[in-house]
Scaffold this motif. Structure first.
Motif, PDB file in Angstrom:
ATOM      1  N   HIS A  94       4.277  -6.347   7.497  1.00 15.76           N
ATOM      2  CA  HIS A  94       3.157  -6.294   7.421  1.00 15.76           C
ATOM      3  C   HIS A  94       2.186  -6.897   8.334  1.00 15.76           C
ATOM      4  N   ILE A  95       1.177  -6.793   9.066  1.00 16.29           N
ATOM      5  CA  ILE A  95       0.530  -6.879  10.177  1.00 16.29           C
ATOM      6  C   ILE A  95      -0.828  -7.449  10.472  1.00 16.29           C
ATOM      7  N   PHE A  96      -1.391  -8.110  11.028  1.00 17.27           N
ATOM      8  CA  PHE A  96      -2.874  -8.321  11.150  1.00 17.27           C
ATOM      9  C   PHE A  96      -3.256  -7.775  12.460  1.00 17.27           C
ATOM     10  N   SER A  97      -4.401  -7.312  12.672  1.00 18.27           N
ATOM     11  CA  SER A  97      -4.709  -6.353  14.465  1.00 18.27           C
ATOM     12  C   SER A  97      -4.869  -7.848  15.172  1.00 18.27           C
ATOM     13  N   PHE A  98      -5.421  -7.716  15.953  1.00 16.68           N
ATOM     14  CA  PHE A  98      -4.539  -8.577  17.562  1.00 16.68           C
ATOM     15  C   PHE A  98      -6.017  -9.475  17.133  1.00 16.68           C
ATOM     16  N   ASP A  99      -7.609  -8.513  16.369  1.00 14.47           N
ATOM     17  CA  ASP A  99      -8.895  -9.600  16.270  1.00 14.47           C
ATOM     18  C   ASP A  99      -8.416 -10.838  14.691  1.00 14.47           C
ATOM     19  N   GLU A 100      -7.638  -9.945  14.104  1.00 14.49           N
ATOM     20  CA  GLU A 100      -7.781 -10.626  12.394  1.00 14.49           C
ATOM     21  C   GLU A 100      -8.362  -9.374  11.355  1.00 14.49           C
ATOM     22  N   LYS A 101      -8.768  -9.128  11.790  1.00 17.00           N
ATOM     23  CA  LYS A 101     -10.187  -8.697  11.158  1.00 17.00           C
ATOM     24  C   LYS A 101      -9.572  -7.396  10.359  1.00 17.00           C
ATOM     25  N   LEU A 102      -8.726  -7.034  10.295  1.00 11.38           N
ATOM     26  CA  LEU A 102      -7.454  -6.113   9.454  1.00 11.38           C
ATOM     27  C   LEU A 102      -6.158  -6.800   9.108  1.00 11.38           C
ATOM     28  N   LEU A 103      -5.933  -6.517   8.025  1.00  5.51           N
ATOM     29  CA  LEU A 103      -4.358  -6.906   7.396  1.00  5.51           C
ATOM     30  C   LEU A 103      -3.877  -5.365   6.934  1.00  5.51           C
ATOM     31  N   GLY A 104      -3.247  -4.596   7.604  1.00  7.49           N
ATOM     32  CA  GLY A 104      -2.378  -3.588   7.000  1.00  7.49           C
ATOM     33  C   GLY A 104      -1.321  -4.012   6.469  1.00  7.49           C
ATOM     34  N   ILE A 105      -0.985  -3.422   5.122  1.00  8.57           N
ATOM     35  CA  ILE A 105       1.046  -3.447   3.838  1.00  8.57           C
ATOM     36  C   ILE A 105       1.612  -2.786   3.887  1.00  8.57           C
ATOM     37  N   SER A 106       2.422  -2.652   3.756  1.00 16.52           N
ATOM     38  CA  SER A 106       3.651  -1.395   3.437  1.00 16.52           C
ATOM     39  C   SER A 106       4.155  -2.113   1.770  1.00 16.52           C
ATOM     40  N   HIS A 107       3.108  -0.887   0.944  1.00 16.56           N
ATOM     41  CA  HIS A 107       3.191  -0.950  -0.475  1.00 16.56           C
ATOM     42  C   HIS A 107       3.767  -0.496  -1.270  1.00 16.56           C
ATOM     43  N   HIS A 108       4.799  -0.744  -2.075  1.00 12.57           N
ATOM     44  CA  HIS A 108       6.200   0.818  -2.688  1.00 12.57           C
ATOM     45  C   HIS A 108       4.545   1.105  -3.471  1.00 12.57           C
ATOM     46  N   ASN A 109       4.251   2.299  -3.236  1.00 19.15           N
ATOM     47  CA  ASN A 109       3.188   2.717  -4.501  1.00 19.15           C
ATOM     48  C   ASN A 109       4.535   3.479  -5.228  1.00 19.15           C
ATOM     49  N   GLN A 110       3.556   3.446  -6.804  1.00 16.19           N
ATOM     50  CA  GLN A 110       4.480   3.466  -8.070  1.00 16.19           C
ATOM     51  C   GLN A 110       3.670   5.310  -8.348  1.00 16.19           C
ATOM     52  N   ASP A 111       2.215   6.121  -7.689  1.00 16.60           N
ATOM     53  CA  ASP A 111       2.128   6.826  -7.707  1.00 16.60           C
ATOM     54  C   ASP A 111       2.994   7.725  -6.913  1.00 16.60           C
ATOM     55  N   ASP A 112       3.400   6.986  -6.086  1.00 19.36           N
ATOM     56  CA  ASP A 112       4.522   8.421  -5.064  1.00 19.36           C
ATOM     57  C   ASP A 112       5.966   8.184  -5.419  1.00 19.36           C
ATOM     58  N   ASN A 113       6.703   7.902  -6.107  1.00 15.83           N
ATOM     59  CA  ASN A 113       7.953   7.416  -6.597  1.00 15.83           C
ATOM     60  C   ASN A 113       8.632   6.251  -5.994  1.00 15.83           C
ATOM     61  N   GLY A 114       7.437   5.131  -5.893  1.00 15.37           N
ATOM     62  CA  GLY A 114       7.981   4.027  -5.444  1.00 15.37           C
ATOM     63  C   GLY A 114       8.260   4.184  -4.047  1.00 15.37           C
ATOM     64  N   THR A 115       7.285   5.227  -3.296  1.00 13.47           N
ATOM     65  CA  THR A 115       7.545   5.359  -1.723  1.00 13.47           C
ATOM     66  C   THR A 115       7.121   4.567  -1.082  1.00 13.47           C
ATOM     67  N   SER A 116       7.814   3.941   0.312  1.00 16.50           N
ATOM     68  CA  SER A 116       6.223   2.621   0.772  1.00 16.50           C
ATOM     69  C   SER A 116       5.060   3.713   1.869  1.00 16.50           C
ATOM     70  N   SER A 117       4.198   3.021   1.250  1.00 15.61           N
ATOM     71  CA  SER A 117       3.054   3.782   1.789  1.00 15.61           C
ATOM     72  C   SER A 117       2.446   2.430   2.241  1.00 15.61           C
ATOM     73  N   ILE A 118       1.107   2.721   3.167  1.00 16.33           N
ATOM     74  CA  ILE A 118       0.724   2.329   4.307  1.00 16.33           C
ATOM     75  C   ILE A 118      -0.909   2.201   4.082  1.00 16.33           C
ATOM     76  N   TYR A 119      -1.483   0.996   3.977  1.00 12.51           N
ATOM     77  CA  TYR A 119      -2.647   0.279   3.659  1.00 12.51           C
ATOM     78  C   TYR A 119      -4.010  -1.004   4.554  1.00 12.51           C
ATOM     79  N   ILE A 120      -4.676  -0.164   4.495  1.00 13.60           N
ATOM     80  CA  ILE A 120      -5.372  -1.479   4.891  1.00 13.60           C
ATOM     81  C   ILE A 120      -5.962  -2.341   4.190  1.00 13.60           C
ATOM     82  N   MET A 121      -6.530  -3.086   4.554  1.00 14.17           N
ATOM     83  CA  MET A 121      -7.098  -4.134   3.502  1.00 14.17           C
ATOM     84  C   MET A 121      -7.626  -5.521   4.153  1.00 14.17           C
ATOM     85  N   ASP A 122      -8.738  -6.233   3.862  1.00 10.66           N
ATOM     86  CA  ASP A 122      -9.745  -7.954   4.232  1.00 10.66           C
ATOM     87  C   ASP A 122      -8.370  -8.067   3.959  1.00 10.66           C
TER      88      ASP A 122
END
Length: 509
Positions: free
Chosen positions: A297-325
Motif C-alpha cells: 500500500h502507498i500514499f501519494s507524495f501529497d497524501e491525497k491518494l491511497l493506493g492499495i493491493s487487494h486480493h480480488n475475489q472476483d478474479d480468483n483472489g488475485t492481487s489487484s490495485i485500487y485507488i481510494m481516499d
C-alpha cells in the motif's frame, strides 16, 4: 514474572478503534524489557540500573572481582526465557575505566548463583571480545576469543538448541560470528545484560541501547500460514537509535509515515490501520469491500491518494490495485483489469497521474505502470527474472527498483519512462530489496537479506539489515539497523518528512 511484563499490550476495541496503552507497551518504567536486577556473587559494592523510558537506553553500573574461574561477581539485569532466542544490543563503556579486564555484555545463566553454568558474550575494557562459558556448576570458565573484532559496538548472542552464536560488529559493519557447540544449559534460563569492574573496590558503568530480546520462529514454520508477533519501530537514521512503539501478537507489516509525521499507517490481517503518535492509539481505516489487502500500500507524495493491493475475489483472489481516499471516505476504485494477472503496488508519481507496480504478465514479473484516470497499462521493464519494489524519486525523474537480472538481487535506477537502467549495488553477500528515497531526495534506505535465501525471494523471519546510501552514489551502503524480520519489515516508503527517521517492523514470537 511480574504482572507488568505479562501484559505487553492492553487493547480495547470500541467503534472499530484499537486503543493501545501508550505507557505499558513492551517496557516497564523500571527495568524496560527485563524483569529484575541483582548483584550476582554479592560484590562489596552494589551496582544499579537506570532505564530511560524515553530513549529506551539502559545505564548499568556494576562492580565485582571477575566473571571467570569457578565463581562470578557482577551486576545483572535479567529476564527468564525458554527455548531458542536472539539477544542484541549496542554497547558502550563509560569512561576510560580502571582495570583493562572490566567486562560488559550478554549473559545466559541456569540460575542466579555465583557458580551457575553460563554462556556470555563479553567485551573487555581493552577491546578483547570473547564467547565465554561454564558447562557445570562450579566448573572452570572457558572461552573462544574473537580475533577479528576489537571493542565492537553491536553484540548479539543467539541460542539454537545447545549451540550458541556470538555476533559482533562496529556499528555500520557486517556482523562477525563465533560459534560455540554443545553447551547444555536449561531450557528455562535467565538472559540479561551485565557489568563487571574486575575490581571489587571500583564501580564501572556502561550504556546499552537498541536492546532486543527476540523469540524466533520455529525452524519448521510454514510461510504465510504460521506467523509470529511484531514490533513497530522507528529509528533516527543519523544516530541509529531505535525506539519500539508497540508490540502486537499479530503480524503487522509495512508502515508509512504520514500526516506531517504525526501518524503511521500499516497493515495487518488484510486491514489497514492508522497509528497516532500523540495518544498511542490505532484506528482501522475504512477500505470498504477491500478487506484482503497485502502489504503493498502507498500514499501519494501529497497524501491525497491511497493506493492499495487487494486480493480480488472476483478474479480468483488475485492481487489487484485500487485507488481510494486516504480518510476512507470513498469506495476504492479499481485500476488494474481482471484476468491480466497479479499486480502489487509500489509507487505513485508526484503528479498523481501514474501508478507503478510489479505485475505478473507474459509468465514473468516485470514493472508496469498505469494511467490512474484512463486505466491504460504500459510496460516499463522486460527481463527474464524479477523486477520489483519500484518507487519514484521525489522529483519524478527516476524510478528506483530492485532486480536480479544480473544474478543477485540488487538495487537499480531507471528514467521515469523505463529507459537507461543503471545498477546501484553490487553485493555478493547480501540481497537488496525495496529502495526507499528520502523526501529530500538525498538518501536510499533499503533492506538486505542474507545471501542464502532462495533466488527472487524476500521471506519472513530472517537476520536482515537495513542499509543507507546516498542517491548521488558518493558513498558505499552502510548498515543502520540489525534486525530479525524480512517480509513486511519495510516494503513500502517509510521515511518521515524531515528525512531523518524511518519506520519499520521487526519480529518476535
Amino acid at each position: 514474572m511480574k504482572k507488568l511484563f505479562a501484559i505487553c499490550l492492553i487493547v480495547t476495541i470500541y467503534n472499530n478503534q484499537i486503543l493501545t496503552s501508550q505507557n505499558i507497551m513492551t517496557h516497564s518504567a523500571k527495568f524496560g524489557v527485563f524483569e529484575n536486577q541483582t548483584n550476582i556473587g554479592n560484590p562489596k559494592n552494589k551496582g544499579a540500573i537506570d532505564f530511560n523510558s524515553d530513549t529506551q537506553e539502559y545505564t548499568i553500573s556494576g562492580s565485582g572481582i571477575n566473571v571467570w574461574g569457578s565463581t562470578d561477581q557482577f551486576q545483572y539485569v535479567y529476564k527468564s526465557i525458554q527455548g531458542d532466542f536472539i539477544l542484541r544490543a549496542h554497547v558502550q563503556f563509560i569512561g576510560d575505566g580502571v582495570d583493562p579486564h572490566r567486562k560488559i555484555g550478554w549473559m545466559v545463566r541456569n540460575n542466579l548463583s555465583a557458580n551457575s553454568p553460563e554462556v556470555h558474550a563479553s567485551i573487555h575494557g581493552d577491546g578483547l571480545t570473547s564467547l565465554q562459558y561454564r558447562k557445570i556448576d562450579g566448573g572452570e570458565t572457558e572461552q573462544i576469543v574473537e580475533s577479528l573484532d576489537k571493542m565492537p559496538q553491536v553484540v548479539q548472542l543467539e541460542r539454537r538448541g545447545n549451540d550458541y552464536y556470538m555476533s559482533t560488529a562496529k556499528f555500520g559493519d557486517s556482523l562477525v560470528t563465533t560459534k560455540l557447540e554443545g553447551v547444555s544449559l536449561r531450557n528455562e534460563a535467565f538472559v540479561g545484560l551485565y557489568v563487571c569492574s574486575h575490581n571489587e573496590d571500583v564501580i564501572e558503568k556502561a550504556i546499552f541501547s537498541n536492546v532486543r530480546i527476540i523469540k524466533p520462529a520455529a525452524p519448521d514454520f510454514q510461510p504465510y500460514r504460521d506467523y509470529i508477533g511484531s514490533y513497530m519501530e522507528t529509528m533516527n537514521v543519523e544516530t541509529g537509535l531505535r525506539k519500539t512503539l508497540f508490540y502486537s501478537a499479530h503480524s503487522i507489516q509495512a508502515p508509512n509515515w504520514v500526516n506531517n509525521d504525526k501518524e503511521l499507517v500499516y497493515n495487518s490481517n488484510g486491514f489497514l490501520y492508522r497509528y497516532t503518535f500523540e495518544n498511542g492509539e490505532s484506528q482501522q481505516i475504512n477500505t470498504g469491500f477491500a478487506i484482503n489487502n497485502n502489504n503493498d500500500h502507498i500514499f501519494s507524495f501529497d497524501e491525497k491518494l491511497l493506493g492499495i493491493s487487494h486480493h480480488n475475489q472476483d478474479d480468483n483472489g488475485t492481487s489487484s490495485i485500487y485507488i481510494m481516499d486516504p480518510k476512507g471516505d470513498s469506495i476504492p476504485r479499481k485500476i488494474t483489469h481482471d484476468g491480466v494477472g497479479a499486480s502489487y503496488l509500489h509507487g505513485i508519481s508526484p503528479d498523481n497521474k501514474t501508478i507503478i507496480y510489479t505485475a505478473n504478465r507474459k509468465g514473468k514479473y516485470d514493472i508496469y505502470g498505469s494511467d490512474i484516470e484512463t486505466r491504460e497499462e504500459f510496460q516499463l521493464t522486460d527481463t527474464k527474472d524479477l523486477d520489483d519494489g519500484s518507487e519514484y524519486s521525489p522529483d519524478g525523474k527516476y524510478i528506483y527498483f530492485n532486480s536480479n537480472r544480473t544474478g543477485n538481487m540488487q538495487l537499480w535506477r531507471m528514467d521515469a519512462d523505463g529507459s537507461n537502467p543503471k545498477q546501484l549495488t553490487f553485493d555478493e553477500n547480501a540481497k537488496d530489496w525495496f529502495p526507499h528515497i528520502s523526501p529530500d531526495g538525498k538518501w536510499i534506505a533499503f533492506i538486505s537479506f542474507p545471501p542464502t535465501i532462495p533466488f527472487g525471494d524476500h521471506p519472513f523471519y530472517k537476520h536482515c539489515t537495513l542499509r543507507l546510501m546516498p542517491t548521488n552514489l558518493s558513498e558505499k551502503p552502510k548498515i543502520i539497523a540489525y534486525l530479525y524480520g524480512g517480509q513486511g519489515t519495510i516494503n513500502v516508503p517509510s521515511w518521515s518528512k524531515d528525512s531523518k527517521h524511518i519506520s519499520f517492523v521487526s519480529n518476535s514470537n
